[in-house]
Design a protein around this motif. Structure first.
Motif, PDB file in Angstrom:
ATOM      1  N   PRO A   1       0.828  -1.206   0.000  1.00 43.43           N
ATOM      2  CA  PRO A   1       0.000   0.000   0.000  1.00 43.43           C
ATOM      3  C   PRO A   1       0.865   1.260   0.000  1.00 43.43           C
TER       4      PRO A   1
ATOM      5  N   LYS B   1      -1.433   5.202  -4.126  1.00 47.48           N
ATOM      6  CA  LYS B   1      -2.311   4.114  -4.566  1.00 47.48           C
ATOM      7  C   LYS B   1      -3.690   4.216  -3.913  1.00 47.48           C
ATOM      8  N   ALA B   2      -3.704   4.696  -2.674  1.00 44.35           N
ATOM      9  CA  ALA B   2      -4.964   4.747  -1.944  1.00 44.35           C
ATOM     10  C   ALA B   2      -5.783   5.989  -2.284  1.00 44.35           C
ATOM     11  N   ALA B   3      -5.222   6.898  -3.088  1.00 46.36           N
ATOM     12  CA  ALA B   3      -5.976   8.105  -3.450  1.00 46.36           C
ATOM     13  C   ALA B   3      -7.153   7.738  -4.343  1.00 46.36           C
ATOM     14  N   SER B   4      -8.239   8.530  -4.229  1.00 43.50           N
ATOM     15  CA  SER B   4      -9.410   8.273  -5.073  1.00 43.50           C
ATOM     16  C   SER B   4      -9.039   8.461  -6.528  1.00 43.50           C
ATOM     17  N   TYR B   5      -9.576   7.594  -7.381  1.00 44.70           N
ATOM     18  CA  TYR B   5      -9.253   7.677  -8.806  1.00 44.70           C
ATOM     19  C   TYR B   5     -10.131   8.720  -9.473  1.00 44.70           C
ATOM     20  N   GLU B   6      -9.510   9.815  -9.888  1.00 45.60           N
ATOM     21  CA  GLU B   6     -10.263  10.784 -10.678  1.00 45.60           C
ATOM     22  C   GLU B   6      -9.495  11.081 -11.952  1.00 45.60           C
TER      23      GLU B   6
ATOM     24  N   PRO C   1      -8.011  14.683  -6.336  1.00 47.09           N
ATOM     25  CA  PRO C   1      -9.425  14.858  -6.012  1.00 47.09           C
ATOM     26  C   PRO C   1      -9.672  16.206  -5.345  1.00 47.09           C
TER      27      PRO C   1
END
Lengths: 121, 340
Positions: free
Chosen positions: A37, A41-46, A51
């Motif tokens: 992790p 990688k843990a960021a929201s996919y936009e 974001p």
């Protein structure tokens, strides 16, 4: 064992086996897969952009109106099913009764329509 | 064997069928869409790429399971469960033959619809829990369209229930046995009275199963992957397995209600009976093929036209069909019985 009781046992087994299969499959995959992790990688996919603002954005009020209408019509449909099963066995009066029931509902639908609740804005 | 062991074995058989369906249908979708687009689809893995989805399952099994930082962790875990369990449970009432079925519920039709109606809950949960705007929009759209079309879907099959007086899926199939006018199977699809019913059912069923041209919840060109954007590895796999499995359920319902279920016309009774499960599954796959054909042919509709089609057209039409069927059965019983 009685057939109906056996059927209900099977239905319960469906729920239990299904509820066990999901964690087992996910845990098996977690055991096999690598896990590294990182914050990126843990960021929201936009689509690659950072974001902006909270993810739980406000959504349109129209969904609530539809949900309320849905509850009314879904329950009505559930009422219609036992009526339909018994329909052949009974006389003309069941038809008249249900015509009244449907007419009242149709009035409700017409009112919602006139008030613009059915229009997606 | 103890009743519990029998029940569990039945469930495991359905689970096996569900997994096999997922593998076969995803390969089939790629092949069918490929050929509709004048491409080949999967080719490399095994003959005609038949092993492609098997490899995909292995890939999903060994992929990293990313937990998005913004997600609601508990709900993020629960959502695949909330989608998968009802999807598996929907197999319980399907009549593969007059005897081969997990349960013989009197309320099989209602039960199957009830199981399917849990799906939007799970999808909304997935969309909400992901902590992603695409996911939330996809989840809301899915819930909105599925609740809008559940009512016409339920109403559209009422005329059949009125004709047969049962919601037991097995007895609904038995009501379609025999031939009419010497050669035409007495399937409900050949009953002109039920043609409008069938049209409403098809549209509502396609929307209920989130199929293109009604796949607003995923709409990959607008919402990335909709409610599944943040899901990866096995959780993603389970979400999609359930979705494909629901297409099988919807198609199996169409076969049961309109296309004579396990019945095979024009052959001796014994042959039809021994081939029953094969007939049922083949018919279901023909239905799935048609769904894929539609998927490859029509452009996606807009969400506003979709919602208005449901509430302003299909619900009044299906209510009217119930009234018309009621009047026909009571006033002209001969007409209703000729074909019904």
């Amino acid at each position: 064992m009685h057939t109906a009781a056996l059927d209900h046992l099977t239905l319960a087994a469906f729920i239990v086996v299904g509820a066990l299969f999901v964690p087992v499959a996910v845990l098996a995959s977690n055991l096999l897969a690598p896990s590294k992790p990182s914050a990126k990688k843990a960021a929201s996919y936009e689509c690659g952009v950072e974001p902006v603002g909270p993810p739980w954005v406000q959504f349109r009020i129209g969904y609530y109106v539809y949900a309320l209408l849905f509850v009314v019509f879904d329950i009505e449909t559930v009422f219609l099913y036992p009526w339909a099963v018994a329909f052949n066995a009974m006389g003309v009066f069941v038809l008249v009764e249900m015509l009244l029931f449907i007419a009242i509902l149709a009035l409700g639908l017409a009112y919602a329509w006139k008030e613009g609740a059915l229009t997606w804005r | 064997m103890s009743p519990l062991a029998v029940s569990v074995l039945k469930v495991l058989a359905c689970l096996g069928l569900m997994l096999a369906n997922g593998v076969v249908m995803i390969w089939m979708l790629r092949k069918v869409l490929g050929h509709l687009h004048l491409r080949y689809g999967p080719l490399e893995m095994g003959p005609s790429g038949i092993l492609q989805t098997t490899m995909d399952v292995l890939k999903l099994l060994t992929k990293e399971d990313v937990m998005p930082g913004a997600a609601d962790k508990a709900l993020f875990w629960l959502a695949p469960l909330a989608v998968f369990v009802p999807s598996l449970a929907a197999y319980a009432a399907l009549p593969f033959s007059s005897t081969l079925r997990a349960t013989s519920l009197d309320t099989g039709l209602l039960y199957t619809f009830a199981a399917l109606s849990f799906v939007p809950l799970g999808i909304l949960m997935a969309g909400w829990a992901s902590g992603n705007k695409w996911s939330l929009l996809g989840g809301m759209r899915a819930a909105g369209q599925q609740i809008a079309y559940e009512v016409p879907l339920l109403l559209s099959v009422l005329p059949i229930v009125m004709l047969t007086g049962t919601t037991d899926l097995g007895r609904l199939v038995e009501a379609q046995s025999g031939v009419w006018a010497g050669f035409l199977p007495r399937w409900f699809i050949f009953d002109p009275l039920l043609w409008p019913t069938f049209l409403v059912f098809v549209v509502a069923a396609l929307i209920e199963s989130n199929q293109t041209p009604f796949d607003m919840s995923e709409a990959e060109s607008e919402l990335v992957a909709g409610f599944a954007t943040e899901y990866s590895a096995m959780k993603f796999g389970l979400l999609f397995l359930s979705e494909f499995s629901n297409h099988f359920i919807i198609s199996a319902l169409a076969v049961t209600l309109f296309f004579g279920g396990w019945l095979l016309p024009w052959v001796p009774e014994g042959v039809s009976a021994s081939l029953a499960p094969v007939t049922f599954i083949l018919k279901t796959y023909v239905g799935i093929f048609v769904m894929m054909w539609i998927r490859g042919t029509f452009p996606r509709v807009r969400i506003d036209t979709l919602m208005e089609l449901g509430w302003k057209r299909l619900i009044p039409i299906s209510l009217a069909l119930v009234v018309v069927m009621g009047i026909v059965i009571k006033a002209m019983p001969a007409l209703a019985r000729v074909v019904g």
